[in-house]
Design an enzyme around this catalytic site. Sequence first.
Site, PDB file in Angstrom:
ATOM      1  N   ARG A 123       0.636  -1.338  -0.279  1.00 53.90           N
ATOM      2  CA  ARG A 123       0.216   0.100  -0.168  1.00 53.90           C
ATOM      3  C   ARG A 123       1.290   1.154  -0.154  1.00 53.90           C
ATOM      4  O   ARG A 123       2.256   1.189   0.581  1.00 53.90           O
ATOM      5  CB  ARG A 123      -0.847   0.229   1.250  1.00 53.90           C
ATOM      6  CG  ARG A 123      -1.787  -1.194   1.369  1.00 53.90           C
ATOM      7  CD  ARG A 123      -2.978  -0.850   1.840  1.00 53.90           C
ATOM      8  NE  ARG A 123      -2.940   0.087   3.203  1.00 53.90           N
ATOM      9  CZ  ARG A 123      -3.490   0.453   3.876  1.00 53.90           C
ATOM     10  NH1 ARG A 123      -5.204   1.268   3.611  1.00 53.90           N
ATOM     11  NH2 ARG A 123      -3.136   0.540   5.818  1.00 53.90           N
ATOM     12  N   LYS A 188       4.506  -9.606  11.042  1.00 54.11           N
ATOM     13  CA  LYS A 188       3.847 -10.033   9.377  1.00 54.11           C
ATOM     14  C   LYS A 188       4.022 -10.811   8.442  1.00 54.11           C
ATOM     15  O   LYS A 188       5.656 -11.283   8.147  1.00 54.11           O
ATOM     16  CB  LYS A 188       4.275  -7.978   8.306  1.00 54.11           C
ATOM     17  CG  LYS A 188       2.804  -7.886   7.220  1.00 54.11           C
ATOM     18  CD  LYS A 188       3.476  -6.905   7.193  1.00 54.11           C
ATOM     19  CE  LYS A 188       2.834  -6.893   5.377  1.00 54.11           C
ATOM     20  NZ  LYS A 188       2.221  -4.946   5.625  1.00 54.11           N
ATOM     21  N   ARG A 322      -0.914   0.811  14.479  1.00 49.94           N
ATOM     22  CA  ARG A 322      -0.104   0.586  14.978  1.00 49.94           C
ATOM     23  C   ARG A 322      -0.337  -0.101  16.471  1.00 49.94           C
ATOM     24  O   ARG A 322      -1.285   1.073  17.428  1.00 49.94           O
ATOM     25  CB  ARG A 322       0.939   1.876  15.087  1.00 49.94           C
ATOM     26  CG  ARG A 322       1.539   2.358  13.517  1.00 49.94           C
ATOM     27  CD  ARG A 322       2.320   0.684  12.938  1.00 49.94           C
ATOM     28  NE  ARG A 322       2.890   1.167  11.540  1.00 49.94           N
ATOM     29  CZ  ARG A 322       2.376   0.422  10.543  1.00 49.94           C
ATOM     30  NH1 ARG A 322       1.149   0.192  10.496  1.00 49.94           N
ATOM     31  NH2 ARG A 322       2.194   1.546   9.349  1.00 49.94           N
TER      32      ARG A 322
HETATM   33  P1  ATP Z   1      -0.611  -0.912   6.958  1.00 50.04           P
HETATM   34  O1  ATP Z   1      -1.062  -1.522   6.052  1.00 50.04           O
HETATM   35  O2  ATP Z   1      -1.210  -0.714   8.359  1.00 50.04           O
HETATM   36  O3  ATP Z   1      -0.509   0.593   6.487  1.00 50.04           O
HETATM   37  P2  ATP Z   1       3.020  -1.693   6.845  1.00 50.04           P
HETATM   38  O4  ATP Z   1       3.713  -0.908   7.523  1.00 50.04           O
HETATM   39  O5  ATP Z   1       2.397  -2.745   6.871  1.00 50.04           O
HETATM   40  O6  ATP Z   1       1.139  -1.125   7.154  1.00 50.04           O
HETATM   41  P3  ATP Z   1       1.576  -1.798   4.187  1.00 50.04           P
HETATM   42  O7  ATP Z   1       1.890  -0.850   2.912  1.00 50.04           O
HETATM   43  O8  ATP Z   1       1.067  -2.320   4.335  1.00 50.04           O
HETATM   44  O9  ATP Z   1       2.851  -1.564   5.329  1.00 50.04           O
HETATM   45  O10 ATP Z   1       3.223  -3.198   3.415  1.00 50.04           O
HETATM   46  C1  ATP Z   1       4.619  -2.704   3.310  1.00 50.04           C
HETATM   47  C2  ATP Z   1       5.802  -2.396   4.105  1.00 50.04           C
HETATM   48  O11 ATP Z   1       5.628  -3.749   3.773  1.00 50.04           O
HETATM   49  C3  ATP Z   1       6.558  -2.397   3.628  1.00 50.04           C
HETATM   50  O12 ATP Z   1       6.865  -0.878   4.073  1.00 50.04           O
HETATM   51  C4  ATP Z   1       7.939  -3.197   5.034  1.00 50.04           C
HETATM   52  O13 ATP Z   1       7.640  -2.878   6.233  1.00 50.04           O
HETATM   53  C5  ATP Z   1       6.934  -4.582   4.921  1.00 50.04           C
HETATM   54  N1  ATP Z   1       7.380  -5.357   4.136  1.00 50.04           N
HETATM   55  C6  ATP Z   1       7.777  -5.846   2.588  1.00 50.04           C
HETATM   56  N2  ATP Z   1       8.156  -7.419   2.298  1.00 50.04           N
HETATM   57  C7  ATP Z   1       7.631  -7.722   3.153  1.00 50.04           C
HETATM   58  C8  ATP Z   1       7.861  -9.439   3.665  1.00 50.04           C
HETATM   59  N3  ATP Z   1       7.939  -9.927   2.350  1.00 50.04           N
HETATM   60  N4  ATP Z   1       7.213 -10.037   4.215  1.00 50.04           N
HETATM   61  C9  ATP Z   1       7.018  -8.798   5.531  1.00 50.04           C
HETATM   62  N5  ATP Z   1       6.789  -7.731   5.239  1.00 50.04           N
HETATM   63  C10 ATP Z   1       7.382  -6.719   4.027  1.00 50.04           C
HETATM   64  C1  BTN Z   2       0.874  -4.380   1.598  1.00 49.12           C
HETATM   65  O1  BTN Z   2       0.896  -5.755   3.566  1.00 49.12           O
HETATM   66  O2  BTN Z   2       0.927  -3.082   1.587  1.00 49.12           O
HETATM   67  C2  BTN Z   2       0.513  -5.234   0.239  1.00 49.12           C
HETATM   68  C3  BTN Z   2       1.236  -6.497   0.220  1.00 49.12           C
HETATM   69  C4  BTN Z   2       1.239  -7.644  -1.136  1.00 49.12           C
HETATM   70  C5  BTN Z   2       2.300  -7.990  -1.559  1.00 49.12           C
HETATM   71  C6  BTN Z   2       1.366  -8.245  -3.401  1.00 49.12           C
HETATM   72  S1  BTN Z   2       2.712  -9.350  -3.584  1.00 49.12           S
HETATM   73  C7  BTN Z   2       1.665  -9.587  -5.726  1.00 49.12           C
HETATM   74  C8  BTN Z   2       0.966  -8.536  -5.708  1.00 49.12           C
HETATM   75  N1  BTN Z   2       2.018  -8.012  -6.636  1.00 49.12           N
HETATM   76  C9  BTN Z   2       2.283  -6.719  -5.621  1.00 49.12           C
HETATM   77  O3  BTN Z   2       3.597  -5.998  -6.376  1.00 49.12           O
HETATM   78  N2  BTN Z   2       2.135  -6.682  -4.486  1.00 49.12           N
HETATM   79  C10 BTN Z   2       0.986  -7.715  -4.779  1.00 49.12           C
END
Ligand code: ATP
Ligand code: BTN
Length: 324
Positions: A123, A188, A322
């Site tokens: 996101r 996560k 958070r």
């Molecule tokens: P929110 O969704 O509450 O805004 P979030 O920090 O999880 O919080 P997202 O945009 O949902 O943000 O997810 C992207 C984030 O997830 C990245 O900024 C990183 O911190 C984390 N992330 C990236 N790759 C992975 C992965 N393979 N496994 C777990 N976490 C990951």
């Molecule tokens: C998040 O936590 O913000 C969402 C992560 C979503 C990752 C998946 S991997 C398959 C698909 N292709 C992308 O580029 N993003 C989603």
Amino acid sequence: MSKSSELVRGNLLSILADNKFHSGETLGKTLGISRASISNHIKVFSSLGLDIYSVTGKGYRLAQPLMLLNLDKIKEHFLSTHPAEIEVLNVIGSTNQYLKDKSIELKNGHTCLAEAQTAGRGRHGRKWVSPYAASLYLSMHWSFAGGYAVLGGLSLAIGVAIVDALNQCGVKGVQLKWPNDIYAQGKKLAGVLIEVEGQMGSGCQAVIGVGLNVTLPKNIEEIGQPWIDLSQLSDPLINRNTLAGTLVNELTKSLTLFESSGLEPFIAKWRALDVYANQGVKLIIGQQTVTGVSRGIDANGAILLETEQGVKAYHGGEISVRPI
Ligand code: ATP
Ligand code: BTN
């Protein structure tokens, strides 16, 4: 990547898949290329996040066994009635972008999976770390005749579908974090990114992207928050093809149900899986922060926060939750 390089790399991986050491010389001879070319292909794999040991005098060995995606094996686990095509790709920018770029009209349930993503996203344009053969990177297309108006809470329904798929594969103790994350042991495990296109007032096309960690290399530093993978949650390690097939089934079932009945059939399950139920949290809404106690979700999928002013529903894609 050219077709011939792709072929060589595919063959190289199938040799290395036995998890034993192979010298550059033997690999070169087997594949009909020089040791230097083998070394270059290995460098490409390393840059894609594949963990490969390189030991002088011994050669190359994968740090962990490789379980590559295989369409026939995936198909053994999803229903023969699946309504659309499943594509298994090797290295791609983003599976979500791949489906968004398809100019032909896709059937509901059209899915693509990739071994690695070079521009995986989360996101708010955040990066999704996507090393080679280490996770599931899956995107599914679904069109909604009712347009944007009917999509509220879709990421919550998808979260429930992912937990159902994991439970079926024997993974327990998984929870959900509003609005789009899958957690285990407070870390996560997976994320959902839904991208929607369409005109206001008409139907819309959604791409539902799921990134689910299976065996990430242990030395990953780029993930800026605690993470976990299935290798820490399932013994023996879950088979990626079984998981992919099960996930395709559950997503298809849940999207069909969501289309006909909305979020209602998913609410009780979501509430039971809520990682922050009745805990102190802060909501980050742009520059603003609101602190209170998380009281789950309402019928529309909005998060309920209790403060001294009472319980208020917050919705919208710009909110992050958070713990405090
Ligand atoms: P929110 O969704 O509450 O805004 P979030 O920090 O999880 O919080 P997202 O945009 O949902 O943000 O997810 C992207 C984030 O997830 C990245 O900024 C990183 O911190 C984390 N992330 C990236 N790759 C992975 C992965 N393979 N496994 C777990 N976490 C990951
Ligand atoms: C998040 O936590 O913000 C969402 C992560 C979503 C990752 C998946 S991997 C398959 C698909 N292709 C992308 O580029 N993003 C989603």
